[in-house]
Design an enzyme around this catalytic site. Structure first.
Site, PDB file in Angstrom:
ATOM      1  N   CYS A 570       0.868  -1.201  -0.019  1.00  0.00           N
ATOM      2  CA  CYS A 570      -0.099   0.017   0.121  1.00  0.00           C
ATOM      3  C   CYS A 570       0.959   1.185  -0.091  1.00  0.00           C
ATOM      4  CB  CYS A 570      -1.012   0.179   1.198  1.00  0.00           C
ATOM      5  SG  CYS A 570      -1.856  -1.657   1.523  1.00  0.00           S
ATOM      6  N   ARG A 603     -12.293   6.352  -1.308  1.00  0.00           N
ATOM      7  CA  ARG A 603     -11.400   5.240  -1.030  1.00  0.00           C
ATOM      8  C   ARG A 603     -11.682   4.031  -1.637  1.00  0.00           C
ATOM      9  NH1 ARG A 603      -7.606   6.877   2.764  1.00  0.00           N
ATOM     10  NH2 ARG A 603      -6.818   4.881   2.873  1.00  0.00           N
ATOM     11  N   HIS A 668      -3.366  -6.148   1.752  1.00  0.00           N
ATOM     12  CA  HIS A 668      -2.806  -6.348   3.028  1.00  0.00           C
ATOM     13  C   HIS A 668      -3.930  -7.626   3.499  1.00  0.00           C
ATOM     14  CE1 HIS A 668      -5.732  -2.772   3.844  1.00  0.00           C
ATOM     15  NE2 HIS A 668      -6.418  -3.748   4.599  1.00  0.00           N
TER      16      HIS A 668
HETATM   17  N1  GLN Z   1      -2.278   6.396   2.495  1.00  0.00           N
HETATM   18  C1  GLN Z   1      -2.208   5.619   1.323  1.00  0.00           C
HETATM   19  C2  GLN Z   1      -3.614   6.022   0.682  1.00  0.00           C
HETATM   20  O1  GLN Z   1      -4.681   6.177   1.024  1.00  0.00           O
HETATM   21  C3  GLN Z   1      -1.981   4.152   1.616  1.00  0.00           C
HETATM   22  C4  GLN Z   1      -3.124   3.435   2.409  1.00  0.00           C
HETATM   23  C5  GLN Z   1      -2.502   2.266   2.602  1.00  0.00           C
HETATM   24  O2  GLN Z   1      -1.106   1.798   3.161  1.00  0.00           O
HETATM   25  N2  GLN Z   1      -3.414   1.338   2.815  1.00  0.00           N
HETATM   26  O3  GLN Z   1      -3.725   5.844  -0.620  1.00  0.00           O
END
Ligand code: GLN
Length: 718
Positions: A570, A603, A668
């Site tokens: 990520c 998101r 993840h």
């Molecule tokens: N902060 C980053 C995003 O939102 C990565 C998030 C994460 O590590 N899952 O894209």
């Protein structure tokens, strides 16, 4: 009262009558939801007459603190309208108001409401409470909340829209103090004003200064990120306390302490005795006392209230069952809460455990957080015999327990009574369950107390074979060196599980391996690294790591061009590219791989399954990111999204990147424990790079496969 509100109240009351008498269910949110349909302004209309009005929010302790505070207000002689059962969305609060017949000219009654963090922005402007009690903010249900920064934004906005509301907040939590720092509402900070000498949790949810993003320094930590902190760069620090717990002592009965009310010229002391041995209860009790004092309540009978207080719905309750057996039931729905329970089990040197993990909507679909729990600390129990695992994601929990190597038998069960069936007479079972897994545990125990025949209580479903076969040691010049980059900053979704998977799967095969952690601020040395892990993190953490890595970019770039094995998850994956665009802020990437990321307005969250050349079975995991990643012409994705999941950007069907020894991915879960094929690919590649001809011996992966298959089923269903 407006006619519309009157009708809404009536409609809500009718809906309540219907759900109770016709559908034979508790009212829950339904009456509130119906009433809000009729009058969306209902909460403001009905709460407006209550005085004082207090709202309680925060990740952990809401229900307990709200209940205590409501009792404390009632002890002062007032009637109190309260959503005690924990229905804490706007509809739950509306339901409490409707059913209590709240209305105008109700000054003799107070309002005390538990509110979900994200709903504060609706409830505060409507109810305009005298005080908002903000308990703490920890990672929890991130698939609903996104990142904690977002929760902070929402609460700050709620306060801005209700400017007279005093913010009574936990100043030991930098995430709460950062909110107070951003708003103009009157602030009343509370905290524990002395060290408590508890062992710090492995993971903290706030490492960086809210003003300048420099690493915070702590004089002492109580748990999680709670403690006395200061920023060495800009001087931002824990605010001076208005309510301070001092002389905190653990007696055989529970914690005792004094709360100093430091608001006036003369300090007023309130001595408090609790029956609880968890420090989190010191915070909850202090928050209730502070909330009461802040709204002018009479606290003369506070101790009496506390003595009489029964935690809601079986939390922290000990059930006595046949044959002198006991079961302690506890709720834990996030790593910080779970770690408190682990402390409790250690304090009692527990021998029998039952852990229940569900992934329903109210729990969060992402179960990666179980890898952020300090479960390994149970290794110091002198005689842990049995760990039962249950719930919709019990296979995940079983894998977690397996990799913690607790030395106890692990058994999959259908319910808590199955675990009780395995409990010898006179022994105590510690049952810990997350949100929706908890009520069935309590209900079963309540029914179980009526039964006298434990042997009738169910059967274990399966016993897990011990993890380690008798491995023949493999001879290497030097151990495989696994380097975990910045676990103190990038650790959001159980990245520790990836390290556990790598190191245990080496150990179980007799392959010598060692793990080196590189913490923020330390020099990076990759000269003899064999596998490197760069984990995931929130934007703020990512930014701090980016600055750190820019200084040492050449070392990582050289390692990658030398064919080094690197797993980047990520946030870590995004950093390998050219840049990460967060709104108007551009985070300069490391330019190691040809890819670029831009944060979107929404998101991308959910289960994912991809087909990849790296292993034969589909790779399963969970994604939660704002960034959309585009690969350059020369880069290839790790795999293609199968049925669910958006992957890199939701457009081209690609997920992650595979570039020589580099695996970059949004998955993840964490990715490795449930996808041992990927772990083994990384290990094999690292050994090959060293020129070691080692055949990876097969392991008993029954449990990993079971957890994988459950995740795959979910990914392809939802
Ligand atoms: N902060 C980053 C995003 O939102 C990565 C998030 C994460 O590590 N899952 O894209």
């Amino acid at each position: 009262m407006r006619a519309r509100t009157r009708i809404a109240r009536l409609a809500g009351a009718l809906a309540h009558w219907g759900t109770v008498n016709l559908a034979h269910r508790g009212g829950g949110n339904i009456p509130g939801a119906v009433a809000l349909r009729v009058d969306p302004g209902l909460v403001g209309e009905l709460a407006g007459g209550l005085s004082p009005r207090v709202v309680v929010t925060g990740t952990n302790g809401k229900t307990t603190t709200t209940g205590l505070l409501a009792d404390a207000l009632a002890a002062g002689g007032q009637g109190v309208v309260c959503n005690r059962a924990g229905n804490n969305m706007e509809s739950g609060i509306a339901a409490a108001l409707v059913l209590a017949d709240a209305g105008e000219k109700d000054e003799r009654r107070a309002g005390c409401f538990e509110c979900d963090e994200l709903y504060t922005v609706r409830v505060l402007p409507a109810a305009r409470p005298n005080a908002l009690v903000l308990l703490n903010l920890f990672r929890d249900q991130l698939d609903r909340y996104g990142e904690i920064d977002h929760t902070q934004d929402v609460i700050a906005e709620a306060l801005r829209r209700s400017p007279e509301t005093a913010l009574v907040y936990n100043a030991d939590d930098p995430l709460c103090a950062a909110i107070a720092d951003r708003v103009d509402n009157p602030g009343l900070p509370f905290g524990i004003d002395e060290p408590t000498d508890l062992e710090a949790d492995r993971i903290s949810d706030s490492r960086f200064c809210a003003r300048c993003n420099t690493g915070l320094e702590y004089e002492y930590v109580h748990y999680g990120q709670l403690g006395r902190y200061r920023c060495p760069a800009c001087g931002w620090e824990r605010p001076a306390l208005a309510f301070a717990a001092v002389n905190v002592t653990l007696t055989c009965g529970g914690f005792e302490f004094d709360v100093e009310d430091r608001r006036g010229d003369a300090v007023v002391r309130h001595h408090v005795r609790t029956r609880y041995s968890g420090l989190y209860m010191v915070y909850n009790v202090m928050a209730a006392l502070a909330g009461c004092l802040a709204t002018g309540g009479d606290v003369a009978r506070f101790q009496e209230v506390l003595d009489a207080y029964e935690p809601a719905s079986g939390r922290g309750k000990v059930f006595s069952l046949a044959g002198g057996r006991e079961v302690a039931s506890n709720l834990a729905k996030n790593p910080t809460g779970f770690n408190r329970m682990i402390q409790q089990v250690r304090a009692e040197d527990g021998r029998y455990l039952a852990l229940f993990l569900n992934d329903n909507d109210a729990d969060g679909h992402d179960v990666s957080w179980i890898w952020d729990i300090d479960l390994e600390r149970l290794r110091d129990l002198s005689d842990l015999r049995l760990v039962c695992v249950g719930g919709t994601r019990r296979e995940d929990m079983a894998v977690r327990v397996k990799y913690a190597e607790l030395g106890a038998e692990v058994v999959l069960v259908d319910g808590v009574l199955d675990a009780v069936g395995l409990l010898p007479e006179g022994e105590k079972l510690h049952a810990i369950a997350n949100y929706t897994a908890f009520p069935p545990v309590v209900a079963d125990l309540q029914n179980g107390t009526c039964s006298t025949e434990p042997q009738k209580w169910g059967r274990s479903v399966a016993t897990v074979a011990p993890a380690a076969p008798d491995a023949v040691p493999v001879a290497l010049d030097r151990p495989l060196r696994i380097v975990h980059l910045y676990p103190d900053a990038l650790n959001l979704y159980g990245d520790g599980g990836n390290i556990a998977s790598l190191s245990k799967r080496c150990a179980w095969r007799g392959i010598p391996a060692r793990v080196d952690q590189v913490l923020m601020g330390s020099e990076l040395d990759l000269s003899d690294a064999d596998v490197v892990l760069l984990g995931g993190g929130a934007d703020r953490d990512q930014l701090a790591v980016c600055h750190e890595l820019q200084r040492q970019r050449e070392k990582l770039a050289a390692y990658v061009s030398d064919g080094g094995v690197l797993l980047a998850i990520c946030g870590g994956y995004q950093l390998l590219g050219h840049s990460y665009m967060m709104g108007s802020e551009q985070v300069e990437g490391l330019h190691i791989l040809d890819l670029e990321t831009v944060a979107g307005d929404t998101r991308l969250i959910g289960n994912v399954a991809i087909e990849s050349a790296v292993c034969a079975t589909p790779i399963v995991g969970f994604e939660n990111h704002a960034g959309r990643t585009l690969l350059g012409a020369g880069e290839k994705p790790l795999g293609r999204a199968l049925v669910t999941g958006t992957g890199n950007n939701g457009e081209d069907g690609g997920e992650g990147v595979l570039h020589d020894g580099v695996v970059g991915t949004y998955l993840h879960g964490p990715i490795l424990p449930k996808n041992p094929g990927v772990t083994d690919w990384l290990i094999a590649r690292a050994l090959a790079r060293r020129g070691e001809a080692v055949e990876l011996a097969p392991l008993n992966d029954a449990l990993e496969t079971a957890a994988h298959d459950v995740a795959l089923r979910i990914a392809t269903r939802r």
